[in-house]
Design a protein around this motif. Structure first.
Motif, mmCIF file in Angstrom:
data_model
loop_
_atom_site.group_PDB
_atom_site.id
_atom_site.type_symbol
_atom_site.label_atom_id
_atom_site.label_comp_id
_atom_site.label_asym_id
_atom_site.label_seq_id
_atom_site.Cartn_x
_atom_site.Cartn_y
_atom_site.Cartn_z
ATOM 1 N N ALA A 144 0.827 -1.205 0.000
ATOM 2 C CA ALA A 144 0.000 0.000 0.000
ATOM 3 C C ALA A 144 0.861 1.254 0.000
ATOM 4 O O ALA A 144 0.571 2.226 -0.715
ATOM 5 C CB ALA A 144 -0.933 -0.005 1.215
ATOM 6 N N SER A 145 1.927 1.248 0.789
ATOM 7 C CA SER A 145 2.778 2.438 0.866
ATOM 8 C C SER A 145 3.435 2.727 -0.477
ATOM 9 O O SER A 145 3.618 3.892 -0.850
ATOM 10 C CB SER A 145 3.836 2.269 1.960
ATOM 11 N N ARG A 146 3.787 1.696 -1.209
ATOM 12 C CA ARG A 146 4.394 1.872 -2.532
ATOM 13 C C ARG A 146 3.379 2.438 -3.518
ATOM 14 O O ARG A 146 3.698 3.308 -4.335
ATOM 15 C CB ARG A 146 4.947 0.530 -3.025
ATOM 16 N N ILE A 147 2.152 1.952 -3.432
ATOM 17 C CA ILE A 147 1.092 2.447 -4.316
ATOM 18 C C ILE A 147 0.775 3.904 -4.012
ATOM 19 O O ILE A 147 0.616 4.737 -4.916
ATOM 20 C CB ILE A 147 -0.156 1.554 -4.183
ATOM 21 N N VAL A 148 0.703 4.231 -2.728
ATOM 22 C CA VAL A 148 0.450 5.614 -2.323
ATOM 23 C C VAL A 148 1.592 6.518 -2.785
ATOM 24 O O VAL A 148 1.372 7.647 -3.241
ATOM 25 C CB VAL A 148 0.256 5.695 -0.791
ATOM 26 N N GLN A 149 2.815 6.035 -2.685
ATOM 27 C CA GLN A 149 3.966 6.800 -3.163
ATOM 28 C C GLN A 149 3.842 7.080 -4.654
ATOM 29 O O GLN A 149 4.078 8.205 -5.112
ATOM 30 C CB GLN A 149 5.257 6.023 -2.885
ATOM 31 N N ALA A 150 3.448 6.065 -5.425
ATOM 32 C CA ALA A 150 3.304 6.237 -6.874
ATOM 33 C C ALA A 150 2.199 7.234 -7.215
ATOM 34 O O ALA A 150 2.295 7.966 -8.206
ATOM 35 C CB ALA A 150 3.010 4.889 -7.528
ATOM 36 N N ALA A 151 1.164 7.282 -6.383
ATOM 37 C CA ALA A 151 0.017 8.162 -6.655
ATOM 38 C C ALA A 151 0.339 9.635 -6.431
ATOM 39 O O ALA A 151 -0.434 10.511 -6.835
ATOM 40 C CB ALA A 151 -1.166 7.744 -5.787
ATOM 41 N N SER A 152 1.437 9.936 -5.784
ATOM 42 C CA SER A 152 1.933 11.322 -5.637
ATOM 43 C C SER A 152 0.871 12.289 -5.116
ATOM 44 O O SER A 152 0.629 13.347 -5.703
ATOM 45 C CB SER A 152 2.470 11.820 -6.983
ATOM 46 N N GLY A 153 0.241 11.919 -4.018
ATOM 47 C CA GLY A 153 -0.709 12.822 -3.376
ATOM 48 C C GLY A 153 -2.145 12.660 -3.821
ATOM 49 O O GLY A 153 -3.053 13.263 -3.234
ATOM 50 N N ARG A 154 -2.390 11.868 -4.848
ATOM 51 C CA ARG A 154 -3.765 11.624 -5.286
ATOM 52 C C ARG A 154 -4.411 10.575 -4.389
ATOM 53 O O ARG A 154 -3.729 9.764 -3.782
ATOM 54 C CB ARG A 154 -3.772 11.172 -6.747
ATOM 55 N N LYS A 155 -5.713 10.574 -4.346
ATOM 56 C CA LYS A 155 -6.443 9.665 -3.457
ATOM 57 C C LYS A 155 -6.268 8.216 -3.908
ATOM 58 O O LYS A 155 -6.310 7.906 -5.109
ATOM 59 C CB LYS A 155 -7.922 10.034 -3.417
ATOM 60 N N VAL A 156 -6.086 7.323 -2.938
ATOM 61 C CA VAL A 156 -6.015 5.882 -3.204
ATOM 62 C C VAL A 156 -7.002 5.190 -2.273
ATOM 63 O O VAL A 156 -6.954 5.366 -1.055
ATOM 64 C CB VAL A 156 -4.601 5.316 -2.968
ATOM 65 N N GLU A 301 2.395 4.738 -11.673
ATOM 66 C CA GLU A 301 3.548 5.578 -11.994
ATOM 67 C C GLU A 301 3.615 5.848 -13.495
ATOM 68 O O GLU A 301 3.869 6.986 -13.933
ATOM 69 C CB GLU A 301 4.832 4.887 -11.529
ATOM 70 N N SER A 302 3.336 4.834 -14.307
ATOM 71 C CA SER A 302 3.351 4.989 -15.756
ATOM 72 C C SER A 302 2.243 5.938 -16.220
ATOM 73 O O SER A 302 2.469 6.800 -17.078
ATOM 74 C CB SER A 302 3.181 3.624 -16.430
ATOM 75 N N LEU A 303 1.045 5.808 -15.658
ATOM 76 C CA LEU A 303 -0.070 6.680 -16.040
ATOM 77 C C LEU A 303 0.261 8.146 -15.774
ATOM 78 O O LEU A 303 -0.010 9.024 -16.599
ATOM 79 C CB LEU A 303 -1.329 6.281 -15.270
ATOM 80 N N LEU A 304 0.853 8.400 -14.632
ATOM 81 C CA LEU A 304 1.153 9.784 -14.275
ATOM 82 C C LEU A 304 2.311 10.335 -15.116
ATOM 83 O O LEU A 304 2.352 11.539 -15.408
ATOM 84 C CB LEU A 304 1.448 9.892 -12.781
ATOM 85 N N LYS A 305 3.237 9.479 -15.523
ATOM 86 C CA LYS A 305 4.293 9.924 -16.429
ATOM 87 C C LYS A 305 3.711 10.309 -17.787
ATOM 88 O O LYS A 305 4.255 11.161 -18.497
ATOM 89 C CB LYS A 305 5.338 8.822 -16.593
ATOM 90 N N GLN A 306 2.583 9.663 -18.142
ATOM 91 C CA GLN A 306 1.894 9.992 -19.389
ATOM 92 C C GLN A 306 0.940 11.180 -19.234
ATOM 93 O O GLN A 306 0.184 11.489 -20.140
ATOM 94 C CB GLN A 306 1.101 8.770 -19.877
ATOM 95 N N LYS A 307 1.003 11.806 -18.031
ATOM 96 C CA LYS A 307 0.175 12.983 -17.715
ATOM 97 C C LYS A 307 -1.319 12.682 -17.784
ATOM 98 O O LYS A 307 -2.136 13.491 -18.235
ATOM 99 C CB LYS A 307 0.540 14.151 -18.631
ATOM 100 N N ALA A 308 -1.673 11.482 -17.327
ATOM 101 C CA ALA A 308 -3.091 11.129 -17.234
ATOM 102 C C ALA A 308 -3.810 12.113 -16.314
ATOM 103 O O ALA A 308 -3.266 12.528 -15.295
ATOM 104 C CB ALA A 308 -3.236 9.704 -16.699
#
Length: 480
Positions: A144-156, A301-308
């Motif tokens: 969970a902590s890794r997923i939250v880290q990838a979300a960069s402040g967005r809700k999970v 992480e990939s989605l956010l790199k694609q500026k989703a």
């Protein structure tokens, strides 16, 4: 907080060999020997750089209530256990002393997470339950902590109950919240642990109306500002989005504004950007966009790199099952018997435990971040130098570094002495501790290895015991 799903737990929640060994200790007269066991793990999960410890509090509180019922004893009798041992179990109560790191603590391989002291019989009996609870909860909290880290402040939000392994879904929801998710769709877990609860709807709701726009309208009419609509049942851009816009315009006339929409399939990066563009053009910039569908930290992480254009994520299967590494190499080893240090010998150095009754320190760098951890014998003061567990040439001086003991008393003489900490507080503790872990240990690929050393006295004790058991020649071969 009541925990209805734990009502049926009993001392039989263990492996059969734990009970056969316990009977053996009793019948040979060894059962009163004092023993110390360490619970630790050997390798970080997910090819990562840390673990979030979780599940200890739940496990120990169960142990304090365990009683062998008449039904339990009859079952054991049917399977050949001696009556004298069963008579002993009638009045058996755990009288353990347990030291542990705090739930939510950031921990690393080979350092004890828990130290269990008591008679050899009772300390043996708790092995399976402790590993079962701590191992699984720690895996999910870390994922969970890794997923939250990838979300960069967005809700999970954790959405995984349907795919969890039975009642482990309750433990998973608790652990995921400790790891940092914002809430769960799991109603029983939310009630039990006072977690924030979230939900949208399934495709079946849309299909049941046959008219997509009507399905949106009816759901939003009922749930108003809490509404999150699923718009990919037929075609996100050709059907769901046009019907959504018409519905939003009708709702606005009723002064209803929904919270958001959810995308569960397709090219989430492309679709989210298109949905965002149309929502903004049509005058609905406050409607948020959420994504779900087999997500994990790498996809996010990939989605956010694609500026989703995404405001949050619903993560299920790959979180609650710790999908890419569902088992942790957690072990429970005897380190002292009758006040004498003990060691388990192996042909691999990394599989040998640290002998003796021990404690764990954390040392901080001058900037306040975690620097390294140290394992020392119980009677030692803060060690002035830490040595690599398998290499005496590698060492670090600790003079001038702030040291913090990581163990605290969880149980004394079978009674839980630590106050029950709300899960929200455990979550906040884990969050604060993660901030203190340098970034190089948190990256997903090839993280820097966090150092864990041992005191010189512990290193010398271990070397002496290995030499005694193996002899100098075998010991040299082991080092090669």
């Amino acid at each position: 907080m009541k925990q209805p799903f734990l009502k049926e737990f009993s001392p039989l929640y263990t492996d059969f060999y734990q009970l056969t060994m316990a009977e053996g200790y009793f019948l040979t007269g060894l059962f009163r020997q004092k023993a110390v066991f360490d619970l630790y793990y050997r390798k970080n999960p997910f090819q990562g750089g840390y673990l979030i410890a979780a599940g200890m509090d739940e496990a120990v509180r169960l142990l304090s209530k365990f009683r062998f019922t008449k039904s339990d004893l009859n079952y054991l009798k049917e399977h050949g256990f001696k009556q004298s041992f069963l008579n002993y179990l009638k009045t058996f109560r755990f009288g353990l002393n347990v030291q542990s790191v705090r739930e939510g603590e950031i921990v690393f391989p080979h350092e004890p997470l828990m130290r269990i002291e008591g008679s050899i019989l009772e300390a043996q009996l708790v092995e399976t339950l402790l590993i079962n609870f701590v191992h699984f909860s720690s895996l999910v909290a870390t994922k969970a902590s890794r997923i939250v880290q990838a979300a960069s402040g967005r809700k999970v939000v954790e959405f995984g109950l349907r795919r969890a392994q039975g009642l482990a879904g309750i433990m998973a929801s608790r652990a995921a919240y400790i790891g940092g998710v914002d809430g769960t769709s799991n109603v029983l877990a939310a009630k039990t642990y006072d977690l924030p609860i979230f939900g949208t709807q399934a495709h079946s709701w849309i299909q049941a109306f046959r008219n997509e726009e009507k399905s949106f309208w009816e759901y939003a009419r009922i749930h108003k500002e809490k509404t999150v609509l699923l718009i990919d049942t037929y075609s996100t851009l050709q059907s769901g989005l046009p019907h959504l816009i018409r519905c939003l315009k009708r709702l606005r006339k009723k002064q209803i504004e929904i919270h958001g929409v959810r995308l569960d399939s397709g090219d989430l990066a492309y679709l989210s950007k298109e949905v965002r563009r149309v929502l903004d053009v049509e005058g609905f910039p406050r409607v948020q966009i959420f994504a779900s569908g087999q997500l994990d930290e790498y996809i996010i992480e990939s989605l956010l790199k694609q500026k989703a254009s995404l405001n949050g994520f619903g993560v299920g299967t790959k979180l609650v099952t710790a999908y890419d590494e569902p088992a942790l190499d957690m072990v429970y080893k005897l380190s002292e018997i009758n006040c004498q240090p003990e060691i388990k010998i192996s042909d691999t150095l990394s599989k040998m435990n640290e002998p003796g009754k021990k404690k764990v320190f954390r040392f901080f760098a001058k900037d306040g971040q975690f620097f390294l951890d140290g394992i020392a014998l119980e009677h030692e003061k803060t060690p002035p130098k830490l040595i690599h567990p398998f290499n005496s040439m590698a060492h670090t001086k600790t003079k001038g570094l702030k040291a913090e003991p990581l163990f605290h008393a969880l149980m004394k003489k079978g009674k839980v002495v630590a106050g029950k900490v709300p899960v929200r507080e455990i979550r906040e503790y884990a969050k604060k501790r993660l901030v203190l872990l340098p970034e190089e240990h948190k990256r997903f690929f090839y993280p820097h290895i966090y150092r864990v050393g041992v005191s010189k006295k512990l290193f010398d004790l271990k070397e002496k015991m290995i030499l005694k058991r193996l002899g100098a020649k075998c010991f040299r071969m082991l080092l090669c």
